[in-house]
Design a protein around this motif. Sequence first.
Motif, PDB file in Angstrom:
ATOM      1  N   THR A  78       0.734  -1.214  -0.041  1.00 44.68           N
ATOM      2  CA  THR A  78       0.039  -0.075   0.128  1.00 44.68           C
ATOM      3  C   THR A  78       0.744   1.115   0.029  1.00 44.68           C
ATOM      4  N   PRO A  79       0.434   2.388  -0.424  1.00 40.96           N
ATOM      5  CA  PRO A  79       1.214   3.715  -0.380  1.00 40.96           C
ATOM      6  C   PRO A  79       0.851   4.285   0.712  1.00 40.96           C
ATOM      7  N   VAL A  80       1.565   5.452   0.756  1.00 42.28           N
ATOM      8  CA  VAL A  80       1.562   6.416   2.044  1.00 42.28           C
ATOM      9  C   VAL A  80       0.275   6.778   2.090  1.00 42.28           C
ATOM     10  N   PRO A  81      -0.787   6.687   3.324  1.00 43.49           N
ATOM     11  CA  PRO A  81      -1.998   7.170   3.239  1.00 43.49           C
ATOM     12  C   PRO A  81      -1.738   8.699   3.269  1.00 43.49           C
ATOM     13  N   ALA A  82      -2.765   9.570   2.767  1.00 44.11           N
ATOM     14  CA  ALA A  82      -3.244  10.886   3.014  1.00 44.11           C
ATOM     15  C   ALA A  82      -3.203  11.238   4.438  1.00 44.11           C
ATOM     16  N   PRO A  83      -2.166  12.109   4.982  1.00 42.99           N
ATOM     17  CA  PRO A  83      -1.935  12.161   6.555  1.00 42.99           C
ATOM     18  C   PRO A  83      -3.318  13.072   7.106  1.00 42.99           C
ATOM     19  N   ALA A  84      -3.610  12.733   8.022  1.00 42.95           N
ATOM     20  CA  ALA A  84      -4.721  13.383   8.696  1.00 42.95           C
ATOM     21  C   ALA A  84      -4.286  14.707   9.413  1.00 42.95           C
ATOM     22  N   ASN A  85      -2.826  14.735   9.608  1.00 47.57           N
ATOM     23  CA  ASN A  85      -2.275  15.757  10.302  1.00 47.57           C
ATOM     24  C   ASN A  85      -0.760  16.102   9.572  1.00 47.57           C
ATOM     25  N   PRO A  86      -0.302  17.152   9.395  1.00 47.33           N
ATOM     26  CA  PRO A  86       0.886  17.552   8.515  1.00 47.33           C
ATOM     27  C   PRO A  86       2.164  16.724   9.264  1.00 47.33           C
ATOM     28  N   LEU A  87       2.792  16.146   8.266  1.00 48.64           N
ATOM     29  CA  LEU A  87       3.841  15.376   8.537  1.00 48.64           C
ATOM     30  C   LEU A  87       5.092  16.180   8.675  1.00 48.64           C
ATOM     31  N   VAL A  88       6.172  15.960   9.453  1.00 52.14           N
ATOM     32  CA  VAL A  88       7.419  16.830   9.566  1.00 52.14           C
ATOM     33  C   VAL A  88       8.737  15.940   9.021  1.00 52.14           C
ATOM     34  N   GLY A  89       9.231  16.397   8.058  1.00 51.61           N
ATOM     35  CA  GLY A  89      10.320  15.507   7.419  1.00 51.61           C
ATOM     36  C   GLY A  89      11.749  16.334   7.623  1.00 51.61           C
ATOM     37  N   VAL A  90      12.827  15.565   7.071  1.00 51.83           N
ATOM     38  CA  VAL A  90      13.913  16.324   7.199  1.00 51.83           C
ATOM     39  C   VAL A  90      14.758  15.731   6.049  1.00 51.83           C
ATOM     40  N   TYR A  91      15.927  16.401   5.474  1.00 46.52           N
ATOM     41  CA  TYR A  91      16.824  15.967   4.629  1.00 46.52           C
ATOM     42  C   TYR A  91      18.202  16.328   5.632  1.00 46.52           C
ATOM     43  N   GLU A  92      19.014  15.225   5.707  1.00 46.38           N
ATOM     44  CA  GLU A  92      20.449  15.578   6.175  1.00 46.38           C
ATOM     45  C   GLU A  92      21.489  14.839   5.127  1.00 46.38           C
ATOM     46  N   PRO A  93      22.698  15.524   4.936  1.00 47.98           N
ATOM     47  CA  PRO A  93      23.635  15.384   3.904  1.00 47.98           C
ATOM     48  C   PRO A  93      23.963  13.848   4.110  1.00 47.98           C
ATOM     49  N   GLY A  94      24.037  13.293   5.119  1.00 45.10           N
ATOM     50  CA  GLY A  94      24.536  11.946   5.306  1.00 45.10           C
ATOM     51  C   GLY A  94      23.676  11.120   4.670  1.00 45.10           C
ATOM     52  N   ALA A  95      22.610  11.196   4.454  1.00 43.86           N
ATOM     53  CA  ALA A  95      21.621  10.381   3.967  1.00 43.86           C
ATOM     54  C   ALA A  95      21.765   9.909   2.388  1.00 43.86           C
ATOM     55  N   PRO A  96      21.890   8.625   1.899  1.00 47.72           N
ATOM     56  CA  PRO A  96      21.452   7.451   2.723  1.00 47.72           C
ATOM     57  C   PRO A  96      22.398   6.652   3.389  1.00 47.72           C
TER      58      PRO A  96
END
Length: 306
Positions: free
Chosen positions: A31-49
Amino acid sequence: MRRVTLAAIVAAVLLAATGCLTPLTSQQPLTPVPAPANPLVGVYEPGAPGSWSQIAEFTDATGVKPTIVVYYSPWNEPFSTSFAQTAWDHDAYVLVQLQPNGVTLSSIAAGGSDTYLRSFADAVVAVGHPVILSFGHEMNGTWYSWGYGHASPAMFVAAWRHVVRLFRAVGAANVTWLWTVNSIQGASSSLSQWWPGAAWVNWTGIAGYYSRATDTFSSVFGSTIADIRAFSSAPLLISETAVGTTTDRESQIDALFAGVRAERLAGVVWFDAAQHAGLYHQDWRLEDDPYALAAFTTAVATNLGR
């Protein structure tokens, strides 16, 4: 006697192929990511992946546990299964920005990268968890080979649809397709010409930054949000943003999250990297600024209840 032998053979095959005796048909569907009921908080860090350590440091410093973690994937690089699994183990979705560098959109649309894409798709299927994929982000800007002035919108759409069609053929039902544009504050405003169509996109996204003290949520994102919502009702994510080292940084951070809440967006991803290369490539890191760090933590709690 023969029935016992066949059952034993089937069990042995299942055990070798899946590591368990449960028939594949009884496993959880993708299944895909469901539409969130509340806003998600994400981050990008240079060390990823390659590493989770900077994401852990971000979490410790802000007190905010990201629910989206981003990495940028150059063309022909395999899917980072281990990073995706680590993200899932930390209750986060992985967002992969597939970058078609070193290849033309026409070649992709014609099937020239199908071997690579099929391998990538197979790996996404194998991980089993929801994965967010974006292809050719910020195509309305001039700075990428797949973007405005370098490739036609029609060819971008053809390439996008080919990629999505291939993943679907492989059975990658766990992919959420994120169509990401740059804020029209700093790029072409003709967004609809790059639109692949609702049947080919699950979420929409915007990349945009507060580079000056005079920047507001409205000036950075307002017109772009309105333009996208004129042709798409899909969940909308601010997929890349940060506030630079402006004289009004703390209040701008608060305004960013207040805007996310007011516009009922799917979430926001903070680009936590130090670039030190002029107005549009500043030190976006929070950890270098204790006041901005405190403002971020407070803004997330106040506006998003996290």
